[in-house]
Every structure is written in structure tokens, then in C-alpha cells.
Design an enzyme around this catalytic site. Structure first.
Site, PDB file in Angstrom:
ATOM      1  N   HIS A   1       0.676  -1.331  -0.004  1.00 29.92           N
ATOM      2  CA  HIS A   1       0.020  -0.056   0.146  1.00 29.92           C
ATOM      3  C   HIS A   1       0.907   1.337  -0.043  1.00 29.92           C
ATOM      4  O   HIS A   1       0.151   2.379  -0.144  1.00 29.92           O
ATOM      5  CB  HIS A   1      -1.002  -0.031   0.958  1.00 29.92           C
ATOM      6  CG  HIS A   1      -0.288   0.262   2.600  1.00 29.92           C
ATOM      7  ND1 HIS A   1       0.501  -0.551   3.039  1.00 29.92           N
ATOM      8  CD2 HIS A   1      -0.349   1.622   3.350  1.00 29.92           C
ATOM      9  CE1 HIS A   1       1.089  -0.004   4.224  1.00 29.92           C
ATOM     10  NE2 HIS A   1       0.665   1.221   4.534  1.00 29.92           N
TER      11      HIS A   1
HETATM   12  C1  UD1 Z   1      -1.984   5.614   5.940  1.00 30.65           C
HETATM   13  C2  UD1 Z   1      -0.681   5.949   6.673  1.00 30.65           C
HETATM   14  C3  UD1 Z   1       0.508   4.884   6.482  1.00 30.65           C
HETATM   15  C4  UD1 Z   1       0.172   3.560   7.031  1.00 30.65           C
HETATM   16  C5  UD1 Z   1      -1.461   3.189   6.694  1.00 30.65           C
HETATM   17  C6  UD1 Z   1      -2.114   1.987   7.427  1.00 30.65           C
HETATM   18  C7  UD1 Z   1      -0.244   8.332   6.483  1.00 30.65           C
HETATM   19  C8  UD1 Z   1       0.822   9.373   5.835  1.00 30.65           C
HETATM   20  N1  UD1 Z   1      -0.058   7.164   6.047  1.00 30.65           N
HETATM   21  O1  UD1 Z   1      -1.667   5.165   4.849  1.00 30.65           O
HETATM   22  O2  UD1 Z   1       1.608   5.146   7.094  1.00 30.65           O
HETATM   23  O3  UD1 Z   1       0.850   2.519   6.977  1.00 30.65           O
HETATM   24  O4  UD1 Z   1      -2.309   4.329   6.714  1.00 30.65           O
HETATM   25  O5  UD1 Z   1      -3.088   1.595   6.647  1.00 30.65           O
HETATM   26  O6  UD1 Z   1      -0.797   8.676   7.548  1.00 30.65           O
HETATM   27  N2  UD1 Z   1      -9.264   4.963   2.156  1.00 30.65           N
HETATM   28  C9  UD1 Z   1     -10.517   4.421   1.988  1.00 30.65           C
HETATM   29  N3  UD1 Z   1     -10.954   4.089   3.102  1.00 30.65           N
HETATM   30  C10 UD1 Z   1     -10.519   4.493   4.324  1.00 30.65           C
HETATM   31  C11 UD1 Z   1      -9.259   5.029   4.329  1.00 30.65           C
HETATM   32  C12 UD1 Z   1      -8.469   5.351   3.420  1.00 30.65           C
HETATM   33  O7  UD1 Z   1     -11.005   4.017   0.985  1.00 30.65           O
HETATM   34  O8  UD1 Z   1     -11.250   4.134   5.436  1.00 30.65           O
HETATM   35  C13 UD1 Z   1      -8.401   5.373   0.678  1.00 30.65           C
HETATM   36  C14 UD1 Z   1      -8.744   6.795   0.261  1.00 30.65           C
HETATM   37  O9  UD1 Z   1      -8.847   6.798  -1.112  1.00 30.65           O
HETATM   38  C15 UD1 Z   1      -7.290   7.365   0.766  1.00 30.65           C
HETATM   39  C16 UD1 Z   1      -6.521   6.330   0.538  1.00 30.65           C
HETATM   40  O10 UD1 Z   1      -7.085   5.109   1.035  1.00 30.65           O
HETATM   41  O11 UD1 Z   1      -7.138   8.514  -0.074  1.00 30.65           O
HETATM   42  C17 UD1 Z   1      -5.167   6.347   1.550  1.00 30.65           C
HETATM   43  O12 UD1 Z   1      -5.433   6.649   2.757  1.00 30.65           O
HETATM   44  P1  UD1 Z   1      -4.664   7.652   3.905  1.00 30.65           P
HETATM   45  O13 UD1 Z   1      -5.238   7.554   5.188  1.00 30.65           O
HETATM   46  O14 UD1 Z   1      -4.464   8.796   3.349  1.00 30.65           O
HETATM   47  O15 UD1 Z   1      -3.332   6.900   3.722  1.00 30.65           O
HETATM   48  P2  UD1 Z   1      -2.929   5.440   3.752  1.00 30.65           P
HETATM   49  O16 UD1 Z   1      -2.483   4.812   2.536  1.00 30.65           O
HETATM   50  O17 UD1 Z   1      -4.062   4.409   4.253  1.00 30.65           O
END
Ligand code: UD1
Length: 374
Positions: A206
Site C-alpha cells: 500500500h
Molecule cells: C496510512 C498511513 C500509513 C499507514 C497506513 C495503514 C499516513 C501518511 N499514512 O496510509 O503510514 O501504513 O495508513 O493502513 O498517514 N481510504 C479508504 N477508506 C479508508 C481510508 C482510506 O478508501 O477508510 C483510501 C482513500 O482513497 C485514501 C487512501 O485510501 O485517499 C489513502 O488513505 P490515507 O489514510 O491517506 O493513507 P494510507 O495509504 O491508508
């Protein structure tokens, strides 16, 4: 004595659980704040259910966005909330954007700041989490390090010895508390997926550097297809990669929805090998004694390589393949000191002592003084 614990993303919930409970067992008034960085049921609620973690007292509804947007929204919401709660201390976990937001707001509020998982360094400034780690440590009064190498990083950066506490790894507390239950529930899951114990490899990807560039992602998927010709692979996919998967899954690779804590732990515990770019999974596989191949060029958790089952393999196909075949032959199980399931207890002890003697923790009322280079 009120303490706010700030959590927002999947790995935060796993780390918060043992700390919240150890503090509450000591009679501390704990306010659990969920920023809402992760919000889908299978990215958030399932962890509260699986871990039997009590519901958060506040959910801030921050959601997804760019780094600045997400961090800024969390900071604004926390800044509004904190004065009414008047905490003596704010505890933040790990290295996600919610951790950064919590630490910055707490530091400016005058509360003591404690960082669980302090001192980890990948030394790769392109990783947003590395920036979060360094900044969070800089504004924290109490640095709770999971291992001696993390404490050494902090010393090298000039932190005061009284700030640094090697307490062990809280994720291991949660793993030990749940692994038997996970194995039991996991039998059904394995049967449903048609998998035999040790008869499959487990994949997670991821990190933006692996999934955001279509060429890098395509090359990694091709590599997985080659490996799957030797051993079937299962791949619970984070939404970040699902959004980017345009074609069919590589042959031999079974894509799944994101899994809850217990299901994922069950799949890890029975896997022959794990391929990942996650931080926490490098630690969990070490504790489970399962070979782990980390598809990154650096790790902030080198102790899982030197004292665990982890190998850094980068993204090059032939390097990954060679390491994969070696891993199939097995790996020596070993575990870093203090990864013993009691980190939450040690943390609670340090935090309570710090609140009782605030003058010692922050001798001049000034921020931590750095004696070395950052
Ligand atoms: C975040 C953390 C990462 C961690 C990971 C664990 C940061 C910078 N990154 O990354 O260090 O390893 O969490 O999972 O904080 N999304 C959904 N549903 C959700 C949450 C996210 O669909 O409930 C999708 C959205 O499109 C979003 C993308 O995932 O833009 C990324 O989510 P985000 O929380 O920004 O970062 P992660 O890649 O999850």
C-alpha cells in the site's frame, strides 16, 4: 490525571489498545480520540470489534485527502477539542498523519506529549512517515522506544537521556493477546479460501512508492505472478491499491477486501512466507517466526532484519525471486528483547510517573533540548 490518546488509522488502533487499558487499570481518566483518518468499516470499526477496544470518546471525521489537507483538518479539530478536556498529557502512536497532527497540537497546548514508537528511522526522507516520525519525536516530552536501536537513534539526535524509555513493542502485546483466538477463528477463513496452513504466501502492498506509479505497480504485479506459479498468493488489498488496479488480478494471486485484525493475523500465522511493504507486518512476522520479504529499499525497523525474520528485497524481480525461494526453505525464529507482551504496562508506568513529577520531565518548561544534529 487526564490523558488523551489520539488514534486515526488502522495500525494506531492496534497500538492504542494495550496502552489505553493499562492506563485505565491504573485509574487514569483516558479520553480516546479517533481522528477519522480511516473510516471504512473494514479499516476502522472492525479493529475496535476484533480487539474489543472500547469506542472512542470523540470521532473527528477527518477522512481522506492530501497530506496537508488531512493533517490540517485533524489539527484544527483537535485544537478545538483540547481546551475543553484540559489533558495533562497527550499520547500519540506510530507515524501516520494523525500522529503528527496530535503531537503538534498537543505540544502547543502545553500538555505533556508522549510518543509511542519513538526513535524509528528509515533515513529515507521521501517517506512521509519518516518526516512524521522525526517531527513527532522533536515535539514530544516522552519518547517511548520499542527497541534499543530506536533509543540509539534518539541519543544520536541529541535527546536527553531522561526522555528516552525503552519499553518494548505494543503491537506485540496485542498480537500475544489475540493470536490463539485468531488461529481458532482462522480455521474457517482458511477453509473458505481453500488454503492449507503453510500452503500459501500472504501479500500486502500500500506504500505510495509501490502503488502510485503504474509502471512500478505493474512490475510488482508481474513479479507476484511469477512467484504464484510456485506458491499460491493471497492479497488483502488496501483501498489505495484497489483504486489503482485496472486489469484482472495476476494469475495465482487471490485478491481480497481489506481484512480485520483477527482474520489478517490468522492468515499471517499460517503463511509460508509474507511479502509486504507495511511497517507493522515486519514486526508481526518476526514475532510469529514467519519469513518476511519487505518490498522496500529501507526500513525504519532494522531490528526485524538483525534480530528477526525480515529481509529487505526492494522491487527488483530477480532479487525478490531469489529471496522468495530462500524463504520457502524456512527461517530462524528469533525475537528482539522486550517484545514480550508487556510494553503497555511499562508505558503506563512511565506515563503515570511523568505526570506525578512534571518538573522532572520538563525541567525548565522549555522544549526538549537537542545536543546533536537532527
Ligand atoms: C496510512 C498511513 C500509513 C499507514 C497506513 C495503514 C499516513 C501518511 N499514512 O496510509 O503510514 O501504513 O495508513 O493502513 O498517514 N481510504 C479508504 N477508506 C479508508 C481510508 C482510506 O478508501 O477508510 C483510501 C482513500 O482513497 C485514501 C487512501 O485510501 O485517499 C489513502 O488513505 P490515507 O489514510 O491517506 O493513507 P494510507 O495509504 O491508508
Amino acid at each position: 490525571m487526564k490523558i488523551i490518546c489520539v488514534a486515526g488509522a488502522r495500525p494506531n488502533f492496534v497500538k492504542a489498545k494495550p496502552v489505553v487499558e493499562a492506563l485505565e487499570a491504573r485509574g487514569i481518566d483516558v479520553v480516546l480520540v479517533h481522528t477519522g483518518q480511516h473510516y471504512d468499516a473494514n479499516m476502522s470499526q472492525v479493529f475496535f470489534d476484533d480487539l474489543n477496544l472500547r469506542p472512542p470518546d470523540f470521532v473527528l471525521g477527518v477522512g481522506s485527502g492530501t497530506h496537508a489537507h488531512q493533517t490540517g483538518k485533524a489539527m484544527t479539530a483537535l485544537e478545538e477539542l483540547l481546551p475543553s478536556l484540559e489533558p495533562r498529557m497527550v499520547v500519540v502512536f506510530g507515524d501516520v498523519n494523525s500522529t503528527l497532527a496530535g503531537a503538534l497540537v498537543a505540544a502547543k497546548s502545553g500538555a505533556l506529549v508522549a510518543h509511542v514508537e519513538a526513535g524509528l528511522r528509515s533515513r529515507d526522507w521521501r517517506m512521509p512517515e519518516e518526516i512524521n516520525r522525526v517531527v513527532v519525536d522533536r515535539v514530544s516530552d516522552l519518547l517511548l522506544a520499542p527497541s534499543h536501536d530506536a533509543a540509539d537513534n534518539l541519543r544520536a539526535e541529541g535527546y536527553r537521556e531522561e526522555q528516552i524509555h525503552v519499553v518494548g513493542n505494543v503491537m506485540v502485546d496485542t498480537l500475544f493477546a489475540n493470536v490463539t483466538r485468531a488461529r481458532e477463528c482462522g480455521q474457517d477463513l482458511l477453509a473458505r479460501l481453500g488454503l492449507a496452513p503453510l500452503g500459501y504466501g500472504l501479500v500486502t502492498l500500500h506504500r505510495p512508492e509501490n502503488v502510485d506509479d503504474p509502471d512500478v505497480l505493474a512490475s510488482l504485479l508481474k513479479t507476484l505472478e511469477r512467484l504464484a506459479a510456485r506458491l499460491p498468493l493471497v492479497f488483502p488489498a488496501h483501498p489505495r491499491i484497489t483504486e489503482r488496479l485496472t486489469g484482472a488480478a495476476p494469475e495465482g494471486v487471490r485478491l481480497l477486501e481489506p481484512l480485520g485484525y483477527l482474520d489478517f493475523l490468522a492468515l499471517q500465522a499460517s503463511a509460508r512466507v509474507v511479502l509486504t511493504d507495511s511497517g507493522g507486518i515486519q514486526e508481526e512476522t518476526t514475532v510469529l517466526g514467519i519469513p518476511c520479504l519487505t518490498l522496500r529499499e529501507s526500513t525504519e525497523r532494522p531490528i526485524t532484519v538483525t534480530e528477526g525474520t525480515n529481509t529487505l528485497v526492494g522491487r527488483d524481480t530477480s532479487r525478490i525471486e531469489a529471496a522468495f525461494f530462500r524463504a520457502l526453505e524456512g527461517v530462524e525464529a528469533r525475537r528482539p528483547p522486550l517484545w514480550d507482551g508487556r510494553a503497555g504496562e511499562r508505558i503506563a508506568e512511565v506515563l503515570v510517573a511523568a505526570m506525578l513529577d512534571e518538573a522532572r520531565v520538563r525541567p525548565t518548561g522549555a522544549p526538549p533540548i537537542l545536543g546533536g544534529a537532527p
